[in-house]
Design an enzyme around this catalytic site. Structure first.
Site, PDB file in Angstrom:
ATOM      1  N   LEU A 204       0.811  -1.219   0.000  1.00  0.00           N
ATOM      2  CA  LEU A 204       0.000   0.000   0.000  1.00  0.00           C
ATOM      3  C   LEU A 204       0.843   1.267   0.000  1.00  0.00           C
ATOM      4  CD1 LEU A 204      -2.673  -1.104   2.625  1.00  0.00           C
ATOM      5  CD2 LEU A 204      -2.941  -0.990   0.149  1.00  0.00           C
ATOM      6  N   ARG A 205       2.166   1.112  -0.144  1.00  0.00           N
ATOM      7  CA  ARG A 205       3.020   2.290  -0.134  1.00  0.00           C
ATOM      8  C   ARG A 205       2.753   3.181  -1.352  1.00  0.00           C
ATOM      9  NH1 ARG A 205       8.294   0.217   1.440  1.00  0.00           N
ATOM     10  NH2 ARG A 205       7.564   0.414   3.572  1.00  0.00           N
ATOM     11  N   GLY A 206       2.304   2.580  -2.452  1.00  0.00           N
ATOM     12  CA  GLY A 206       1.990   3.370  -3.639  1.00  0.00           C
ATOM     13  C   GLY A 206       0.866   4.355  -3.382  1.00  0.00           C
TER      14      GLY A 206
END
Length: 340
Positions: free
Chosen positions: A278-280
């Site tokens: 979910l870093r994007g």
């Protein structure tokens, strides 16, 4: 201090300059990786940003640039000063620290102060580059050539925000939160995926392909090298405007809202691209919010998301053996599909 080329005077390279400004406005975005042609201004832009940044408030005499407004993050020395009522503050330049490719582990993380050990018989800690970079920028030129053991060190510290040194009878912990800025030439090798993922944004730097831009680059660089002080003086007003812009954007940042619709767009885009984790989404949201703050917008719009998506997502894509298109092309296709 060496005279550096003004940030405002850099011709073109708009994506790289915008990414660096976003990182300056909100360090939580996670830094910038600039990959591309040699001699296209990558190192020049990073060093120019260092001279442009507004000063920050630090504790007087602190070796780690502790922030007086966040006592919960103080080092041990600053905690003692606070308890004794001897805490003083001063304005200091934001550190931009170079990490040389051949640096030793001791130079990076810190080690025993040999001079004090030999002269006085005391075990004292000599801070390293990570200590100097706290609350600033850690710059790695040719990041793809960095040795594996240094990459591992950076990954540990970047994840925790703290540097832990256990060696030679020393046991030291100190804050080490910094923005990673890396540059490199893709022809010389790829970056390790673990380190690549730690950069918030990745930008492509290309040699200008239009005649007027190339001529202007040469003209300005030649003028700078012939009279550095005079050239910098001629750009003082533009630099001051940009510095004020960064300061104002930092102040507006907490007031910029991200609607559920914008979050849904960001998440849908990442799902369409198949990004890992979910870093994007987090990076895309933070970068879009910083962009909105820079442009005096009160809320994040589709336009902000579309403009920053390539920088935030192109380095997070899985390899697709059935699709030989470049990562930027894949992001552009996904933007067209999601946003219409």
């Amino acid at each position: 201090m060496a005279i550096v080329f003004p940030f405002s005077a850099i011709v073109g390279q708009d994506e790289m300059k915008l990414a660096l400004l976003i990182a300056a406005v909100d360090p939580k975005v996670g830094g910038v990786l600039a990959f591309g042609d040699r001699g296209a201004g990558k190192s020049t832009a990073v060093r120019a940003l260092a001279a442009l940044l507004p000063k920050m408030k630090v504790v007087v005499g602190c070796r780690y640039n502790c922030d007086p407004e966040h006592p919960e993050r103080f080092c041990e020395d600053c905690k003692e000063k606070q308890a004794a009522g001897k805490l003083k503050t001063v304005q200091a330049p934001v550190p931009v620290v170079d990490l040389p490719l051949g640096a030793t582990e001791d130079r990076v993380v810190g080690a025993l102060d040999l001079e004090r050990a030999l002269a006085r018989g005391e075990k004292a800690f000599e801070p390293g580059l990570l200590a100097r970079a706290h609350r600033g920028f850690l710059y790695i030129d040719e990041a793809n050539l960095l040795e594996d053991h240094l990459v591992d060190l950076l990954l540990d510290v970047a994840a925790s925000g703290e540097n832990v040194v256990e060696r030679e009878g020393l046991s030291v912990r100190h804050p080490a939160r910094f923005v990673l800025v890396g540059t490199g030439n893709p022809e010389e090798g790829e970056l390790r995926p673990q380190l690549l993922d730690r950069f918030g944004m990745s930008v492509e730097v290309k040699t200008p392909d239009d005649l007027p831009s190339r001529m202007e680059v040469v003209r300005r660089r030649d003028a700078f090298e012939n009279d550095p002080a005079g050239f910098v003086a001629s750009w003082t007003k533009e630099e001051a405007k940009l510095r004020k812009k960064i300061t104002a954007a930092r102040e507006r940042l907490p007031e910029v809202t991200v609607s559920n619709a914008a979050l849904e767009r960001a998440a849908t885009l990442c799902m369409t691209l198949g990004t890992d984790g979910l870093r994007g989404e987090l990076t895309l949201m933070r970068a879009a919010r910083a962009l909105a703050a820079i442009e005096h917008a009160k809320t994040v719009t589709d336009d902000h998301l579309k403009r920053i998506a390539p920088s935030a997502l192109r380095h997070r894509l899985r390899r697709n053996p059935l699709d030989d298109a470049g990562s930027t092309v894949r992001v552009d296709r996904a933007i067209a599909e999601v946003f219409g």
